[in-house]
Design a protein around this motif. Structure first.
Motif, mmCIF file in Angstrom:
data_model
loop_
_atom_site.group_PDB
_atom_site.id
_atom_site.type_symbol
_atom_site.label_atom_id
_atom_site.label_comp_id
_atom_site.label_asym_id
_atom_site.label_seq_id
_atom_site.Cartn_x
_atom_site.Cartn_y
_atom_site.Cartn_z
ATOM 1 N N GLU A 179 -5.233 0.286 -4.253
ATOM 2 C CA GLU A 179 -4.939 0.886 -3.179
ATOM 3 C C GLU A 179 -5.335 -0.301 -2.425
ATOM 4 O OE1 GLU A 179 -5.270 4.577 0.062
ATOM 5 O OE2 GLU A 179 -7.402 3.024 0.164
ATOM 6 N N LYS A 180 -3.605 -0.088 -1.352
ATOM 7 C CA LYS A 180 -3.370 -1.696 -0.263
ATOM 8 C C LYS A 180 -3.842 -0.448 0.788
ATOM 9 C CE LYS A 180 -1.015 -4.420 -2.815
ATOM 10 N NZ LYS A 180 0.483 -5.588 -2.827
ATOM 11 N N VAL A 181 -4.278 -1.301 1.667
ATOM 12 C CA VAL A 181 -5.299 -0.950 3.358
ATOM 13 C C VAL A 181 -4.002 -1.777 3.925
ATOM 14 C CG1 VAL A 181 -6.262 -0.257 5.074
ATOM 15 C CG2 VAL A 181 -7.266 0.034 2.943
ATOM 16 N N LYS A 186 5.404 0.300 5.419
ATOM 17 C CA LYS A 186 5.665 0.343 4.154
ATOM 18 C C LYS A 186 6.590 -1.120 4.210
ATOM 19 C CE LYS A 186 7.168 4.881 2.835
ATOM 20 N NZ LYS A 186 8.070 5.522 2.365
ATOM 21 N N LYS A 187 7.804 -1.610 4.572
ATOM 22 C CA LYS A 187 7.467 -3.274 5.146
ATOM 23 C C LYS A 187 7.285 -3.763 4.550
ATOM 24 C CE LYS A 187 10.372 -6.640 6.909
ATOM 25 N NZ LYS A 187 11.564 -7.351 7.826
ATOM 26 N N ASN A 188 5.103 -3.391 5.370
ATOM 27 C CA ASN A 188 3.838 -4.644 5.714
ATOM 28 C C ASN A 188 3.016 -3.909 4.810
ATOM 29 O OD1 ASN A 188 4.670 -7.166 7.070
ATOM 30 N ND2 ASN A 188 5.449 -4.678 8.824
ATOM 31 N N LYS A 189 3.272 -3.378 3.390
ATOM 32 C CA LYS A 189 2.275 -2.822 2.917
ATOM 33 C C LYS A 189 0.800 -3.546 2.691
ATOM 34 C CE LYS A 189 0.797 0.597 -0.579
ATOM 35 N NZ LYS A 189 1.419 1.781 -1.434
ATOM 36 N N GLY A 190 -0.771 -3.528 3.060
ATOM 37 C CA GLY A 190 -1.486 -4.379 2.460
ATOM 38 C C GLY A 190 -1.512 -5.429 3.315
ATOM 39 N N LEU A 236 -12.679 -7.153 7.140
ATOM 40 C CA LEU A 236 -13.591 -7.541 6.128
ATOM 41 C C LEU A 236 -14.248 -5.402 5.977
ATOM 42 C CD1 LEU A 236 -14.739 -9.232 4.445
ATOM 43 C CD2 LEU A 236 -17.085 -9.422 5.955
ATOM 44 N N ALA A 237 -14.319 -4.913 6.530
ATOM 45 C CA ALA A 237 -15.495 -3.923 5.537
ATOM 46 C C ALA A 237 -13.498 -3.105 5.607
ATOM 47 C CB ALA A 237 -15.823 -2.803 7.304
ATOM 48 N N ALA A 238 -12.685 -3.182 6.197
ATOM 49 C CA ALA A 238 -11.634 -2.545 5.088
ATOM 50 C C ALA A 238 -11.372 -3.752 4.098
ATOM 51 C CB ALA A 238 -10.129 -2.682 6.189
ATOM 52 N N GLY A 239 -11.483 -4.716 3.897
ATOM 53 C CA GLY A 239 -11.090 -5.303 2.462
ATOM 54 C C GLY A 239 -12.200 -4.854 1.905
ATOM 55 N N VAL A 252 -2.176 -12.048 10.855
ATOM 56 C CA VAL A 252 -1.334 -11.883 11.058
ATOM 57 C C VAL A 252 0.096 -11.775 10.401
ATOM 58 C CG1 VAL A 252 0.286 -10.286 12.532
ATOM 59 C CG2 VAL A 252 -2.535 -10.812 13.328
ATOM 60 N N ALA A 253 0.373 -10.523 10.026
ATOM 61 C CA ALA A 253 1.622 -10.901 9.135
ATOM 62 C C ALA A 253 2.789 -10.304 10.082
ATOM 63 C CB ALA A 253 1.991 -10.172 7.613
#
Length: 176
Positions: free
Chosen positions: A23-25, A111-115, A11-14, A64-65
């Motif tokens: 910026e996408k974390v 890179k494939k899973n950015k954000g 949540l803090a990251a979001g 989880v992606a």
């Protein structure tokens, strides 16, 4: 308590991403392969099965992606319950001693899973090098990361080789 810590971290990251703009974390959850029996072909030990159960439960409400794992029995068994829960097939990656190749594989995964949030399961010897490759400072890794089974490390990759890490232990909810 473990779920709360993970949710608070994510949540803090979001919140930070939303506050700072586009910026996408990418959140990478590194997990050590769970403890196995003395004879590796026997599979996970009872402690290892408990670690896997706690890890899966901790991530139950996390989106989880993708799940990445080395093709080693204890690592595959560590992520199997999470894979079933999320209905995701684990993607196998090869661990190499060559730093440049390892960094390239990890860079492609991120890179494939950015954000997104992803899980990477491996041997404890490789996780510190992978975290450093993402931009976590070596000093931080030494103070945060324990190489024992049942450990995991959450790394938030902010881009420009800037990453923040937090250690969590799957055993903190262990029954006494």
């Amino acid at each position: 308590m473990l779920k709360t810590a993970i949710l608070a971290t994510l949540l803090a990251a979001g919140t930070a991403v939303y506050a700072t703009g586009p910026e996408k974390v990418t959140t990478v959850i590194f997990v050590n392969a769970a403890e196995e029996e003395a004879t590796p072909s026997a599979g996970l030990s009872e402690e290892g099965r408990d670690q896997t159960r706690l890890f899966t439960e901790a991530l139950r409400h996390i989106d989880v992606a993708a799940i990445y794992t080395i093709y080693v029995n204890k690592a595959v068994q560590t992520v199997a319950p999470l894979s079933e829960l999320r209905q995701l097939h684990p993607v196998y990656y090869w661990v190499t001693r060559d730093e440049e190749t390892r960094d390239c594989v990890l860079d492609c995964i991120v890179k494939k899973n950015k954000g997104k949030t992803i899980v990477i399961c491996g041997n404890p010897e490789n996780i510190p090098a992978m975290a450093r490759s993402l931009g976590v400072k070596a000093k931080s890794i030494r103070t945060l990361y324990d190489k024992g089974s049942g450990q995991f490390l959450i790394v938030e990759v902010h881009g420009n080789n800037n990453a923040v890490a937090q250690k969590l232990n799957m055993n903190i909810q262990k029954k006494v």
